[in-house]
Design an enzyme around this catalytic site. Structure first.
Site, short mmCIF file in Angstrom:
data_model
loop_
_atom_site.label_atom_id
_atom_site.label_comp_id
_atom_site.label_asym_id
_atom_site.label_seq_id
_atom_site.Cartn_x
_atom_site.Cartn_y
_atom_site.Cartn_z
N ASN A 1 -10.26 -0.40 0.38
CA ASN A 1 -8.57 -0.45 0.04
C ASN A 1 -8.12 -0.98 -1.68
O ASN A 1 -8.35 -1.92 -1.60
CB ASN A 1 -7.82 -1.37 1.44
CG ASN A 1 -7.02 -1.06 1.67
OD1 ASN A 1 -5.81 -0.69 0.21
ND2 ASN A 1 -5.62 -1.07 2.38
N HIS B 1 -3.44 7.19 2.26
CA HIS B 1 -3.81 5.34 1.70
C HIS B 1 -5.36 5.39 1.83
O HIS B 1 -5.47 5.61 3.76
CB HIS B 1 -3.14 4.72 2.09
CG HIS B 1 -2.85 3.39 1.82
ND1 HIS B 1 -3.33 3.51 1.31
CD2 HIS B 1 -3.36 2.41 2.88
CE1 HIS B 1 -4.03 1.58 0.46
NE2 HIS B 1 -4.20 0.95 2.47
N CYS C 1 0.56 -1.37 0.28
CA CYS C 1 -0.20 -0.05 -0.01
C CYS C 1 0.60 1.26 0.55
O CYS C 1 0.30 2.76 -0.40
CB CYS C 1 -1.11 0.16 1.04
SG CYS C 1 -2.32 -1.42 1.36
N1 COA Z 1 -18.17 -8.02 11.14
C1 COA Z 1 -18.89 -8.27 12.56
N2 COA Z 1 -18.24 -8.57 13.31
C2 COA Z 1 -16.82 -8.59 12.64
C3 COA Z 1 -15.85 -8.34 11.31
C4 COA Z 1 -16.60 -8.16 10.84
N3 COA Z 1 -16.47 -7.88 9.78
N4 COA Z 1 -14.78 -8.24 11.81
C5 COA Z 1 -14.08 -8.77 13.37
N5 COA Z 1 -15.60 -8.39 13.39
C6 COA Z 1 -15.82 -9.08 15.20
C7 COA Z 1 -14.29 -9.93 15.78
O1 COA Z 1 -14.61 -11.59 15.36
C8 COA Z 1 -14.73 -8.98 17.26
O2 COA Z 1 -15.57 -10.33 17.93
P1 COA Z 1 -15.45 -10.70 19.44
O3 COA Z 1 -15.16 -8.98 20.28
O4 COA Z 1 -16.82 -11.30 19.35
O5 COA Z 1 -14.01 -11.63 19.48
C9 COA Z 1 -14.72 -7.85 17.36
O6 COA Z 1 -15.90 -7.63 16.08
C10 COA Z 1 -14.18 -6.86 17.53
O7 COA Z 1 -12.87 -7.20 16.09
P2 COA Z 1 -11.32 -5.93 16.20
O8 COA Z 1 -10.26 -6.99 15.57
O9 COA Z 1 -11.03 -5.52 17.39
O10 COA Z 1 -12.40 -4.53 15.31
P3 COA Z 1 -11.69 -3.54 15.39
O11 COA Z 1 -12.45 -2.38 15.62
O12 COA Z 1 -9.70 -2.89 15.52
O13 COA Z 1 -11.77 -3.61 13.38
C11 COA Z 1 -10.20 -3.36 11.54
C12 COA Z 1 -11.17 -4.24 12.35
C13 COA Z 1 -9.48 -4.64 11.02
C14 COA Z 1 -11.19 -2.96 11.02
C15 COA Z 1 -9.67 -2.33 12.00
O14 COA Z 1 -8.78 -3.44 12.82
C16 COA Z 1 -8.67 -1.97 11.02
O15 COA Z 1 -9.14 -1.56 9.97
N6 COA Z 1 -7.43 -2.43 11.24
C17 COA Z 1 -6.82 -2.21 9.87
C18 COA Z 1 -6.54 -2.64 8.90
C19 COA Z 1 -5.82 -2.13 7.54
O16 COA Z 1 -6.50 -0.77 6.93
N7 COA Z 1 -5.35 -3.05 6.67
C20 COA Z 1 -4.29 -2.68 5.73
C21 COA Z 1 -3.87 -1.96 6.04
S1 COA Z 1 -2.53 -1.36 3.99
#
Ligand code: COA
Length: 335
Positions: free
Chosen positions: A291, A261, A119
């Site tokens: 993304n 990004h 990215c």
């Molecule tokens: N739908 C519903 N629930 C979901 C889910 C989805 N698509 N994805 C995860 N969950 C759940 C998890 O299982 C977790 O449940 P639990 O508490 O019962 O275990 C809960 O939601 C929280 O998960 P978490 O991973 O803490 O969520 P988050 O708030 O961190 O959001 C992302 C997840 C991926 C959206 C976030 O971490 C993110 O954007 N990270 C950066 C990723 C990124 O940008 N990558 C590319 C970089 S170039």
């Protein structure tokens, strides 16, 4: 192409272009595949839908279309292009997709190669191209960011599949001896944290003849520790931008547009808050495309140039970040 080597001191931004596939995968449709909801995805990421490549929309085709529209805006004779860099992690040909784009454009005088930095790829490619231009080696370059992550997403993993989409964007940049609109940049890598986001090879052991093994090629699916990537982005991106602004003697209130990004709206908002850049100046099209990896920055830039938000001489602070881990920033003036 031999070096031109006249007295070039700077870079000027002459054109932008982009391309996205027609297929639209909405949050509602994803929730038919994995246990998620439109409400969850929108509130955690800001994404409503993303584009998915069909057979005709591979990286060669998307990159070609984006490059062509950027060249048309620049109004260049195709034979005057010296350099084409394609930033991609998902080439149509592992030996490089840029040469196919060069051939399709008919840019017979351009040297063309791929650059991979996930990215951060577009930003790293733009910096690379600008160095060739400022060094006097080349006069005209097309920098493309194109990715087709849908081919490598684990469509059963709700934690990552909601984030990614396909697309391409491109900029046409030119060396000039009158001014420099590529004001400054910085780039970083921390391979020690690389395991937070990977698209690793998946090799199968086989044998060629008795006692000589080989590993057949292939790739597994995207593996991501979302929370760690999130923490990395909201910490490092403001730091590198702050440092760059300070080095180039700019205040954040001189920035017309913050173009990050497009990974997650919460990351964009958090970086903007930290830099004290108001929401109206933060460019975002995440809602429509998610993304798109190396494509997000030029895709967003092209949209904002074409709808006249970005105007001649506007100052743009931009940052790419992602797998590697890698991240970078650049301060540019449009035009
Ligand atoms: N739908 C519903 N629930 C979901 C889910 C989805 N698509 N994805 C995860 N969950 C759940 C998890 O299982 C977790 O449940 P639990 O508490 O019962 O275990 C809960 O939601 C929280 O998960 P978490 O991973 O803490 O969520 P988050 O708030 O961190 O959001 C992302 C997840 C991926 C959206 C976030 O971490 C993110 O954007 N990270 C950066 C990723 C990124 O940008 N990558 C590319 C970089 S170039």
């Amino acid at each position: 192409m031999e070096g031109i080597n006249f007295n070039q001191i700077g870079v000027s931004f002459k054109g932008s272009g982009s391309y996205v596939p027609d297929q639209i995968l909405t949050n509602q449709k994803i929730s038919q595949k994995v246990d998620t909801s439109n409400e969850w995805i929108q509130s955690r990421t800001g994404i409503s839908e993303r584009r998915i490549s069909s057979v005709k929309d591979n990286v060669n085709e998307m990159g070609y279309q984006a490059a062509l529209t950027a060249i048309e805006m620049a109004n260049w004779d195709i034979n005057t292009i010296d350099l084409i860099i394609l930033a991609t992690s998902t080439p149509h040909d592992l030996f490089g997709s840029a040469p196919s784009i060069q051939a399709k454009l008919g840019a017979a005088n351009a040297v063309a190669f791929d650059l991979t930095a996930a990215c951060s790829g577009f930003l790293f490619a733009l910096i690379t191209a600008s160095k060739f231009l400022k060094g006097g080696s080349f006069k005209r370059a097309v920098v493309i960011g194109a990715d087709q992550l849908s081919s490598f997403v684990d469509w059963n993993d709700r934690r990552s599949c909601i984030l990614f989409g396909d697309g391409a964007g491109a900029l046409a940049i030119e060396a000039t001896n009158e001014f420099d609109n590529f004001i400054g940049f910085d780039m970083r890598t921390d391979g020690g944290r690389g395991s937070f986001l990977n698209l690793p090879s998946k090799n199968k052991k086989d044998s060629i003849v008795d006692e000589i093994d080989f590993l057949s090629g292939g790739f597994s699916e995207i593996q991501m520790n979302g929370q760690e990537v999130y923490k990395f982005a909201v910490k490092e991106v403001p730091l590198i931008l702050e440092k760059l602004l300070k080095k180039m003697k700019y205040n954040s209130d001189q920035v017309d547009w913050l173009l990050l990004h497009q990974a997650n709206q919460r990351i964009l908002d958090s970086v903007g808050e930290r830099l004290k850049i108001p929401k109206e100046k933060i460019l975002s099209n995440l809602e429509k495309y998610g993304n798109t990896s190396a494509a997000t920055i030029p895709l967003m830039m092209d949209e904002a140039v074409r709808d006249y938000r970005i105007k001649q001489n506007d100052i743009i602070a931009t940052s790419g970040f992602g797998a590697g881990l890698s991240w970078g920033a650049a301060l540019i003036k449009w035009g």
